[in-house]
Design a protein around this motif. Structure first.
Motif, PDB file in Angstrom:
ATOM      1  N   GLN A   1      14.636  40.758  98.547  1.00  8.24           N
ATOM      2  CA  GLN A   1      15.378  42.020  98.515  1.00  8.24           C
ATOM      3  C   GLN A   1      14.848  42.882  97.382  1.00  8.24           C
ATOM      4  N   VAL A   2      14.525  44.134  97.698  1.00  7.25           N
ATOM      5  CA  VAL A   2      14.115  45.080  96.671  1.00  7.25           C
ATOM      6  C   VAL A   2      15.125  46.221  96.652  1.00  7.25           C
ATOM      7  N   THR A   3      15.644  46.521  95.487  1.00 11.92           N
ATOM      8  CA  THR A   3      16.594  47.619  95.333  1.00 11.92           C
ATOM      9  C   THR A   3      15.946  48.721  94.510  1.00 11.92           C
ATOM     10  N   VAL A   4      16.044  49.940  94.989  1.00 12.01           N
ATOM     11  CA  VAL A   4      15.533  51.103  94.256  1.00 12.01           C
ATOM     12  C   VAL A   4      16.700  52.041  94.025  1.00 12.01           C
TER      13      VAL A   4
ATOM     14  N   ARG B   1      14.517  40.419  94.089  1.00 10.51           N
ATOM     15  CA  ARG B   1      14.923  39.012  94.023  1.00 10.51           C
ATOM     16  C   ARG B   1      14.491  38.333  95.309  1.00 10.51           C
ATOM     17  N   ALA B   2      14.012  37.101  95.187  1.00  6.21           N
ATOM     18  CA  ALA B   2      13.495  36.375  96.339  1.00  6.21           C
ATOM     19  C   ALA B   2      14.017  34.950  96.303  1.00  6.21           C
ATOM     20  N   ALA B   3      14.286  34.404  97.490  1.00  7.39           N
ATOM     21  CA  ALA B   3      14.822  33.050  97.594  1.00  7.39           C
ATOM     22  C   ALA B   3      14.231  32.345  98.808  1.00  7.39           C
ATOM     23  N   ARG B   4      14.403  31.050  98.835  1.00  8.12           N
ATOM     24  CA  ARG B   4      13.881  30.206  99.911  1.00  8.12           C
ATOM     25  C   ARG B   4      15.041  29.373 100.428  1.00  8.12           C
TER      26      ARG B   4
ATOM     27  N   SER C   1      11.980  34.014  92.763  1.00  2.00           N
ATOM     28  CA  SER C   1      11.348  35.001  91.895  1.00  2.00           C
ATOM     29  C   SER C   1      12.259  36.207  91.760  1.00  2.00           C
ATOM     30  N   GLY C   2      12.183  36.852  90.607  1.00  3.63           N
ATOM     31  CA  GLY C   2      12.928  38.086  90.402  1.00  3.63           C
ATOM     32  C   GLY C   2      12.191  38.944  89.399  1.00  3.63           C
TER      33      GLY C   2
END
Ligand code: WAQ
Ligand code: MG
Length: 289
Positions: free
Chosen positions: A66-69, A17-20, A32-33
């Motif tokens: 943020q990337v979650t694995v 997930r990405a934010a500005r 974006s997600g």
């Protein structure tokens, strides 16, 4: 206990997930997600590609990604993908008329469908912004049921099964549906239909992507061109629940139960909106007879 999938490896959920303007929870705008469900050996490449996707987004470079694995501990449910139809509409007015007719045929009350279209057009988040996830609506009353109306409900832990990827790509490209966007939307919509939604309505918040869709177990994944006007940064998703349904088990299935698509339900050549409406009217007359 981690389970093996059919491909012989443990599956991992990869979510981006990405934010500005800061993280989502600090009021940043969602940019974006994406979510994948992959064998371990594909995780690193997927992380790289999702970070690049966020950085290159047409809405502008995010300042939070943020990337979650996460290893998936339960055996995935295998489901077929919804069949795909493309309806060529000339403008949002016509596309939204088709959407309303389809939603009604899936059991969504006309006033609820109208409310959903208005919410997406006006910005579904509090204060008229976009959401990171989807709205939930009671199909009869139109009541909003998502636990967090700023975030919405995010569908995760879903992907095309590794052994089905080649066939899915081939069917989509035969139907001239190239790229990851259609595939990802179809994967998401197939899980939402499997999870018990009567129907779904979606269009993108990307200003230049104007094709949206209505999906349901009843008629599959119906793409509608020009469902939104070009240039608007508003869009989102609405999942319609059966009248009076408890949203909790539905949300649990969407977020927590891993699902893999085993194939595709077919891709139909594009049909004009006016012909498609006649077709629906004919089918309705037949089922009444
Ligand atoms: N779960 C729930 N809601 C989501 C998810 C998810 N995993 N991903 C996106 N959304 C919501 C969120 O509110 C986004 O702002 C909104 O949907 C739009 O997301 O057949 O590109 O990724 O040609 O911009 C549909 C048509 C394209 C594809 C949809 O959506 C086709 C699209 P976007
Ligand atoms: Mg988007």
């Amino acid at each position: 206990m981690a389970r093996e999938n059919g491909d012989g490896g443990t599956l991992f959920s990869v979510r981006m997930r990405a934010a500005r303007g800061g993280p989502h929870e600090a009021g940043g705008r969602h940019v974006s997600g994406a979510e994948r469900l992959l064998p371990e050996r594909e995780v690193a490449a997927a992380v790289r590609s999702l970070v690049r996707r966020a950085q290159e987004h047409p809405l502008g470079a995010p300042d939070f990604i943020q990337v979650t694995v996460e290893r998936v501990e339960t055996e995935p449910v295998r489901i077929p993908g919804l069949p795909v139809t493309t309806v060529a509409a000339s403008a949002p007015g016509e596309a939204r008329r088709v959407a309303a007719v389809l939603l009604a045929s899936a059991g969504v009350a006309p006033a609820t469908a109208a409310r959903a279209i208005e919410a997406l057009a006006g910005g579904p988040g509090p204060g008229g912004g976009t959401m990171r996830g989807a709205m939930l609506m009671d199909a009869a009353t139109g009541a909003r049921l998502e636990p967090d109306p700023a975030r919405g409900v995010r569908v995760t832990r879903v992907d095309v099964a590794p052994e089905a990827r080649r066939e899915v790509t081939r069917s989509l490209s035969r139907g001239r549906l190239i790229g990851t966007r259609v595939r990802e939307a179809l994967v998401l919509a197939s899980k939402v239909a499997w999870a018990g939604a009567l129907a779904e309505l979606c269009w993108s918040d990307d200003p230049d992507y104007t094709t949206g869709y209505v999906a349901s177990p009843a008629f599959g994944y119906v793409r509608l061109t020009h469902l939104k006007p070009r240039g608007t940064p508003l869009g989102g998703r609405v999942f319609f629940l059966p009248p009076g349904a408890d949203p909790a088990p539905f949300v649990h299935r969407l977020e927590a139960v891993p699902v893999l698509l085993t194939g595709l339900g077919g891709v139909r050549p594009p049909v004009e909106a006016s012909d498609f409406l006649k077709e629906i009217a004919r089918d309705a007359a037949v089922s009444r007879a």
